[in-house]
Design an enzyme around this catalytic site. Sequence first.
Site, mmCIF file in Angstrom:
data_model
loop_
_atom_site.group_PDB
_atom_site.id
_atom_site.type_symbol
_atom_site.label_atom_id
_atom_site.label_comp_id
_atom_site.label_asym_id
_atom_site.label_seq_id
_atom_site.Cartn_x
_atom_site.Cartn_y
_atom_site.Cartn_z
ATOM 1 N N HIS A 201 63.419 36.979 38.069
ATOM 2 C CA HIS A 201 62.120 37.432 38.593
ATOM 3 C C HIS A 201 61.096 36.337 38.311
ATOM 4 O O HIS A 201 61.127 35.677 37.270
ATOM 5 C CB HIS A 201 61.698 38.731 37.897
ATOM 6 N N HIS B 26 64.746 28.636 29.094
ATOM 7 C CA HIS B 26 63.575 28.574 28.215
ATOM 8 C C HIS B 26 63.112 27.138 27.984
ATOM 9 O O HIS B 26 61.899 26.870 27.964
ATOM 10 C CB HIS B 26 63.878 29.261 26.890
ATOM 11 N N GLY C 185 47.476 50.537 48.198
ATOM 12 C CA GLY C 185 47.840 50.762 49.588
ATOM 13 C C GLY C 185 48.534 49.621 50.281
ATOM 14 O O GLY C 185 48.567 49.564 51.516
ATOM 15 N N HIS D 71 68.787 39.140 43.375
ATOM 16 C CA HIS D 71 69.981 39.848 42.921
ATOM 17 C C HIS D 71 71.200 39.144 43.518
ATOM 18 O O HIS D 71 71.257 38.913 44.729
ATOM 19 C CB HIS D 71 69.936 41.310 43.362
ATOM 20 N N THR E 192 53.440 34.615 40.280
ATOM 21 C CA THR E 192 52.162 34.087 39.818
ATOM 22 C C THR E 192 51.091 34.596 40.763
ATOM 23 O O THR E 192 51.349 34.825 41.949
ATOM 24 C CB THR E 192 52.133 32.543 39.779
ATOM 25 N N ARG E 193 49.887 34.752 40.242
ATOM 26 C CA ARG E 193 48.835 35.381 41.038
ATOM 27 C C ARG E 193 47.453 34.983 40.524
ATOM 28 O O ARG E 193 47.289 34.591 39.371
ATOM 29 C CB ARG E 193 48.965 36.904 40.981
ATOM 30 N N SER F 263 55.598 36.703 44.680
ATOM 31 C CA SER F 263 56.477 37.521 43.854
ATOM 32 C C SER F 263 57.907 37.350 44.344
ATOM 33 O O SER F 263 58.173 37.457 45.541
ATOM 34 C CB SER F 263 56.070 39.000 43.927
ATOM 35 N N HIS G 234 62.002 53.285 26.662
ATOM 36 C CA HIS G 234 62.889 54.447 26.688
ATOM 37 C C HIS G 234 64.364 54.067 26.573
ATOM 38 O O HIS G 234 65.217 54.936 26.381
ATOM 39 C CB HIS G 234 62.637 55.290 27.949
#
Length: 296
Positions: free
Chosen positions: A132, A166, A279, A122, A135-136, A118, A196
């Site tokens: 950002h 892109h 956790g 900034h 991959t996982r 990950s 929001h």
Amino acid sequence: MTETMDIQKAQASAWFEALRDRICAAFEALEDSQTMGPTADLPAGRFDRSVTRRTSDDGSEAGGGVMSVMRGGRVFEKVGVNTSTVHGTLGEAAQRAMAARGVPGMDSDPRFWASGISLVAHMQNPHAPAVHMNTRMFWTPHAWWFGGGSDLNPCIEYAEDTAHFHATQQAHLDPHGADLYPRLKAWADEYFYIPHRNRARGVGGIFMDDHCTGDWAADFSLTQDIGQAFLPAYLPLVERRRDTPWTEADKDTQLIHRGLYAEYNLVYDRGTKFGLTTGHDANAVLMSLPPLAKWV
């Protein structure tokens, strides 16, 4: 079958770590080559690496990772590139979330294994875009899948930067099927939308989750190419913008946009929620948050 999957898990974990090392080296090279602008007199940034550990509810070892963070560099104000490989038993809330996504057998055998990379960057210069990428791979006794992608988050948008980002991703995805890039782009547009605020958090990218065709090698190859696309999609944008003069108004625009980014990660991001729920080290999970932000 179990032995094969163990080998595949090890391959995925090793790939994420190798990608981390490649990205960290490229970012440190950017720091070394920054010889102009108001931050050029700062020491060239370097990644500080620390080991993170996860323990199960019973106190037993449950994996961990490596948190690599650079702060206060010439180019990067803060960038984190984390890798982790964790395992254990999902709690009831996580079991329900997995079951709701269609993962079978979570009530009878809630064991899991997950590994990934990950990254969030900034920037010092408001004209250089934040970014950002992750991959996982995720495994349970009843299913496995891959997920992730990358998206560009400029506070000051340049159409040519968006087009390059892109186009590079599409070039890496097209060998896996012409329909893939449009589908993953649309998925990113939906996933990285902030309800929001009635807006996207950036200019999009690609995103997928729960990706399992049944062909592990093909799905892993796709995941690798998502990672391979990152540096050629992003580095040219930083090199193009890092010497652009900026004003206090530009910096203010950047800080306000960072507030938007923080809102998304704390309220909606699935990876943040999963990391805190299971956790994992909170500092590693919240690495994505900007060093400074502003709300008006």
